[in-house]
Design a protein around this motif. Structure first.
Motif, short mmCIF file in Angstrom:
data_model
loop_
_atom_site.label_atom_id
_atom_site.label_comp_id
_atom_site.label_asym_id
_atom_site.label_seq_id
_atom_site.Cartn_x
_atom_site.Cartn_y
_atom_site.Cartn_z
N VAL A 95 -1.76 -3.49 6.19
CA VAL A 95 -0.83 -3.22 5.09
C VAL A 95 0.57 -3.66 5.51
O VAL A 95 0.84 -3.87 6.70
N VAL A 153 -3.03 4.22 12.93
CA VAL A 153 -3.01 4.58 11.51
C VAL A 153 -1.76 5.42 11.26
O VAL A 153 -1.50 6.39 11.97
N ARG A 205 -2.87 4.74 6.62
CA ARG A 205 -3.08 3.30 6.50
C ARG A 205 -3.09 2.64 7.88
O ARG A 205 -2.22 2.92 8.71
N ARG A 206 -4.05 1.76 8.08
CA ARG A 206 -4.17 1.11 9.38
C ARG A 206 -3.16 -0.02 9.52
O ARG A 206 -3.06 -0.92 8.68
N ASP A 226 -1.94 7.10 2.13
CA ASP A 226 -3.20 7.71 1.75
C ASP A 226 -3.18 9.17 2.21
O ASP A 226 -3.30 9.44 3.41
N ALA A 250 0.83 -1.20 0.00
CA ALA A 250 0.00 0.00 0.00
C ALA A 250 0.87 1.25 0.00
O ALA A 250 1.89 1.30 0.69
#
Length: 272
Positions: A82, A73, A77-78, A10, A7
């Motif tokens: 990921v 997070v 992303r948690r 974000d 990932a």
């Protein structure tokens, strides 16, 4: 639990978002029920006594350690969903404790280049000309252009601290964590590093930074927010002008303190 997937960060999420985060070892909590949110472009300082849990909290915030409970997070992303190795490539870390390339044998420019992969040995085949040029520009950014060809073994502690900062920036991180970066520095070296951080804040306005320190004189004037940690729990986390006060710091450090701010910089002394 599903297998962690690749990932990218974000940008719509927080740089750091901890909700009810607890870390314990052998049932002893190191931090407990921590709530903390850092947005991109914010500059935080974390203060607290020795043993308050600052290092543990930073290890979670840097995606290096999973919490025992709660939700973490990082870069939107948690954690747990990921691959953390992907996130770590977007996080810069500066600490006098971190292992760096053999400073006895490398010049400053080479040490900065190793920030591309975070390796402790140069990976020459990966360093193309644009990357080499970026390393040169970063040394200029932190005020160390003249050190590019100087062996790091003859650099002062303050110069080495700024080289570490340039190295952490090479991968163009979205989050920069500075864990006691001023340790061992004399006053001129401290001021040089602070000036480098001021320049960085102007040059990269979207970068989120977190500085962990024990001394108010080491808080950059660009700091926007502060978190006070006491006995593993967050005492307060809000804009710096409401946090770095005599009342709040006296409670945090369990000592009556007088706090002053002059020209954007803080100082404190024990109340007589």
């Amino acid at each position: 639990m599903p297998k962690p997937v690749f990932a990218q960060p974000d940008p719509a999420g927080p740089a750091i978002g901890l909700t009810g985060v607890t870390v314990h070892v052998r049932r002893v909590p190191l931090i407990e029920d921590v709530d903390w949110r850092v947005e991109y472009g914010q500059h935080w300082v974390v203060l607290g006594r020795n043993g308050a849990g600052k290092t543990t909290m930073m290890s979670v915030a840097a995606a290096q350690r999973f919490p025992s409970a709660g939700t973490a997070v990082v870069l939107g992303r948690r954690m747990g969903r990921v691959d953390l190795r992907d996130l770590r490539t977007h996080i810069g870390l500066v600490s006098p404790k971190q292992r760096l390339p053999d400073e006895e044998n490398h010049i400053a420019h080479t040490v900065v280049l190793t920030g591309h992969s975070g390796s402790v040995l140069p990976l020459w085949e990966r360093y193309d000309q644009p990357l080499r040029d970026r390393a040169t520009k970063l040394l200029e950014l932190v005020g160390c252009a003249e050190l590019a060809d100087r062996p790091v073994r003859v650099c002062s502690q303050g110069e080495r601290a700024r080289v570490r900062l340039a190295r952490a920036l090479l991968a163009d991180p979205l989050l920069l964590i500075l864990d006691e970066p001023f340790a061992g520095l004399d006053m001129p070296s401290r001021e040089d590093l602070l000036e480098a951080l001021h320049t960085l804040a102007r040059a990269q306005p979207e970068l989120a930074t977190v500085t962990v320190t024990h001394h108010l004189e080491e808080i950059p004037a660009t700091t926007t927010h502060a978190l006070l940690l006491r006995k593993g729990k967050v005492l307060t986390a809000c804009p710096a002008e409401r946090t770095v006060t005599s009342e709040q710091l006296s409670t945090c450090f369990e000592r009556a303190l007088d706090v002053h701010r002059i020209n954007g910089r803080w100082t404190a002394h024990a109340r007589v």
